[in-house]
Design a protein around this motif. Structure first.
Motif, PDB file in Angstrom:
ATOM      1  N   VAL A 199       0.867  -1.184   0.000  1.00  0.00           N
ATOM      2  CA  VAL A 199       0.000   0.000   0.000  1.00  0.00           C
ATOM      3  C   VAL A 199       0.900   1.229   0.000  1.00  0.00           C
ATOM      4  N   LEU A 200       0.880   1.948  -1.097  1.00  0.00           N
ATOM      5  CA  LEU A 200       1.724   3.133  -1.261  1.00  0.00           C
ATOM      6  C   LEU A 200       0.886   4.380  -1.032  1.00  0.00           C
ATOM      7  N   ALA A 201       1.247   5.175  -0.032  1.00  0.00           N
ATOM      8  CA  ALA A 201       0.588   6.455   0.226  1.00  0.00           C
ATOM      9  C   ALA A 201       1.393   7.553  -0.446  1.00  0.00           C
ATOM     10  N   VAL A 202       0.756   8.294  -1.342  1.00  0.00           N
ATOM     11  CA  VAL A 202       1.405   9.384  -2.053  1.00  0.00           C
ATOM     12  C   VAL A 202       0.827  10.709  -1.567  1.00  0.00           C
ATOM     13  N   ILE A 203       1.713  11.617  -1.170  1.00  0.00           N
ATOM     14  CA  ILE A 203       1.310  12.938  -0.687  1.00  0.00           C
ATOM     15  C   ILE A 203       1.836  13.976  -1.673  1.00  0.00           C
ATOM     16  N   PRO A 204       0.979  14.550  -2.519  1.00  0.00           N
ATOM     17  CA  PRO A 204       1.440  15.617  -3.419  1.00  0.00           C
ATOM     18  C   PRO A 204       1.677  16.899  -2.621  1.00  0.00           C
TER      19      PRO A 204
ATOM     20  N   ALA B 158       0.796  15.218   7.474  1.00  0.00           N
ATOM     21  CA  ALA B 158       0.277  14.166   6.598  1.00  0.00           C
ATOM     22  C   ALA B 158       1.177  12.935   6.614  1.00  0.00           C
ATOM     23  N   VAL B 159       2.481  13.155   6.593  1.00  0.00           N
ATOM     24  CA  VAL B 159       3.413  12.022   6.635  1.00  0.00           C
ATOM     25  C   VAL B 159       3.220  11.214   7.908  1.00  0.00           C
ATOM     26  N   ARG B 160       3.099  11.889   9.036  1.00  0.00           N
ATOM     27  CA  ARG B 160       2.961  11.174  10.310  1.00  0.00           C
ATOM     28  C   ARG B 160       1.666  10.376  10.367  1.00  0.00           C
ATOM     29  N   ALA B 161       0.586  10.939   9.825  1.00  0.00           N
ATOM     30  CA  ALA B 161      -0.679  10.205   9.802  1.00  0.00           C
ATOM     31  C   ALA B 161      -0.547   8.949   8.949  1.00  0.00           C
ATOM     32  N   CYS B 162       0.132   9.057   7.816  1.00  0.00           N
ATOM     33  CA  CYS B 162       0.329   7.891   6.957  1.00  0.00           C
ATOM     34  C   CYS B 162       1.212   6.843   7.632  1.00  0.00           C
ATOM     35  N   ARG B 163       2.272   7.288   8.259  1.00  0.00           N
ATOM     36  CA  ARG B 163       3.187   6.342   8.913  1.00  0.00           C
ATOM     37  C   ARG B 163       2.512   5.601  10.068  1.00  0.00           C
ATOM     38  N   ASP B 164       1.537   6.243  10.701  1.00  0.00           N
ATOM     39  CA  ASP B 164       0.842   5.604  11.814  1.00  0.00           C
ATOM     40  C   ASP B 164      -0.292   4.679  11.356  1.00  0.00           C
ATOM     41  N   ALA B 165      -0.644   4.719  10.073  1.00  0.00           N
ATOM     42  CA  ALA B 165      -1.736   3.889   9.565  1.00  0.00           C
ATOM     43  C   ALA B 165      -1.257   2.448   9.400  1.00  0.00           C
ATOM     44  N   ARG B 166      -1.973   1.498   9.970  1.00  0.00           N
ATOM     45  CA  ARG B 166      -1.490   0.113  10.063  1.00  0.00           C
ATOM     46  C   ARG B 166      -1.339  -0.562   8.706  1.00  0.00           C
TER      47      ARG B 166
ATOM     48  N   VAL C 251      -0.597   0.893   5.712  1.00  0.00           N
ATOM     49  CA  VAL C 251       0.312   1.576   4.785  1.00  0.00           C
ATOM     50  C   VAL C 251       1.708   0.988   4.906  1.00  0.00           C
ATOM     51  N   THR C 252       2.274   0.595   3.764  1.00  0.00           N
ATOM     52  CA  THR C 252       3.622   0.022   3.779  1.00  0.00           C
ATOM     53  C   THR C 252       4.697   1.025   3.391  1.00  0.00           C
TER      54      THR C 252
ATOM     55  N   LEU D 251      -2.688   5.254  -2.385  1.00  0.00           N
ATOM     56  CA  LEU D 251      -3.477   6.250  -1.662  1.00  0.00           C
ATOM     57  C   LEU D 251      -3.051   7.642  -2.109  1.00  0.00           C
ATOM     58  N   LEU D 252      -4.007   8.509  -2.244  1.00  0.00           N
ATOM     59  CA  LEU D 252      -3.754   9.939  -2.447  1.00  0.00           C
ATOM     60  C   LEU D 252      -4.137  10.636  -1.153  1.00  0.00           C
TER      61      LEU D 252
END
Length: 404
Positions: free
Chosen positions: A4-9, A34-42, A44-45, A104-105
């Motif tokens: 699961v790739l989270a992309v933050i534009p 935004a980065v911290r929220a993504c990193r804490d999401a179970r 998201v790889t 993810l966007l």
């Protein structure tokens, strides 16, 4: 486990709010939130920030994200988020050798996004079988539109027959915060909505998109309240593991900002004994403590001598002095807690990782703080901060004394 790739534009050019993606809310730059929220999401790889700006890239890396530099042809005002995500997917596959199963966007202009929001959209695709998903908030309002004759008419209701709320179908507002898509479907369709789309509910109280300066001002005013009500960790009080040094303003933080002047011009201020005990405890715990003040005042120097901590006073640019001190001490500014109360502390707030305001600080200062004391300056605020860092044994606050 699916990738699961989270992309933050997070491009650098923003006309509505210049430097928007680096603007601090609750003491943390928007891109870092935004980065911290993504990193804490179970689920998201991997977390990837797409940017054309070196300063945003540095902030993203410091928060724990990988960075892909976006080419100019997809970094302008007309560039779409979809183009940035597709480019980031290509870069990710080239860097890692892996293909994302779900992409993810995540928009860093939604300052109050949480890891639960991100987990929700990812789970809707991975576990719920949806092709796409996005965050929404329950909406009960009547929507109106004007036509070319400026005649107002109802969009989601007949203005001649206004049904009760309970008689209308539930509607949802797209928050713009987080989207999830099956990666192969996104590549083939080129947009974020295809197949079966799941709606992931979030709290309307946290829905805010920063497009204008007033939006940023609202976010900063709301951050102490909203962050405290989430599990994001952004409003969490710092512990010893978070801090390598404590730097403290003097007037208004160690005092109540009142100065008594006698007939010969001698100044006296009131300080709090508890603050002295708190500073001593920080010092004894091995934390460097520095007093930093713009005032050239023997009171400041005398207080520093009594507390046995270094002092820099008579400083025009506190932020430059603090930066130099951090370099000399080999301390990362992101590991520094700085305590201030007024607008001349804002430069230091932008430099450090834990900008902290006392309870009676100027509203602008509190709006940019990551943490705010419950105690006013000169009434034990520094003791309170020491208790955050070292533990509750420092919670008792003795009376104030007078220092000349």
């Amino acid at each position: 486990m699916p990738t699961v790739l989270a992309v933050i534009p997070a491009r650098g050019g923003s006309k509505g709010v210049p430097g928007k993606n680096l603007a601090p809310v609750g003491g943390v730059p928007l891109v870092a939130r935004a980065v911290r929220a993504c990193r804490d999401a179970r689920l998201v790889t991997d977390v990837l920030v797409s940017t054309d700006d070196p300063s945003i890239a540095q902030a993203a890396r410091s928060a724990g994200a990988e960075v892909v530099l976006r080419p100019a042809d997809i970094a302008g005002d007309t560039a779409t988020s979809e183009a940035a995500v597709l480019h980031a997917m290509d870069a990710y596959e080239a860097m890692s050798g892996n293909k994302a199963d779900v992409v993810l966007l995540v928009q860093c202009t939604s300052p109050f996004i949480t890891h639960e929001d991100i987990e929700g959209v990812a789970a809707a695709v991975i576990e719920g079988g949806a092709d796409t998903a996005h965050t929404v908030a329950p909406f009960h309002g009547f929507v109106w539109r004007e036509d070319t004759t400026t005649d107002g008419h109802g969009v989601n209701h007949d203005k001649a027959t206004r049904p009760r709320r309970q008689d209308r179908p539930q509607e949802f507002l797209e928050t713009g915060a987080a989207y999830a898509m099956r990666a192969d479907g996104f590549r083939s369709r080129g947009h974020r909505f295809f197949g079966r789309t799941a709606l992931v509910r979030t709290d309307l109280a946290r829905v805010l998109e920063i497009d204008e300066p007033d939006d940023l001002a609202r976010a900063r005013a709301l951050a102490p309240l909203v962050d405290a009500g989430t599990s994001s960790g952004l409003a969490a009080l710092p512990t010893r593991e978070d801090i390598d040094a404590v730097v403290i303003d003097f007037d208004g933080t160690q005092t109540d900002d009142t100065v008594l002047v006698d007939s010969e011009g001698h100044e006296t201020v009131a300080v709090h004994r508890g603050d002295g005990l708190g500073i001593a405890a920080l010092r004894d715990a091995g934390l460097p403590v520095l007093i930093l003040s713009t005032e050239t005042n023997p009171v400041v120097a005398a207080r520093a001598r009594k507390l046995r901590v270094p002092v820099l006073h008579g400083i025009d640019r506190k932020d430059l002095a603090l930066k130099q001190w951090c370099e000399e001490q080999d301390i990362d500014p992101q590991r520094v807690l700085y305590v201030g109360n007024d607008v001349n502390d804002l430069g230091c707030f932008e430099l450090v990782g834990w900008p902290t305001a006392v309870a009676n600080a100027h509203d602008i200062v509190k709006g940019l703080a990551r943490s705010i004391t419950a105690t006013s300056g000169g009434h034990g605020a520094i003791r309170e901060i020491a208790a955050w860092i070292l533990g509750p044994s420092l919670s008792r606050t003795p009376r104030r004394d007078l220092s000349q």
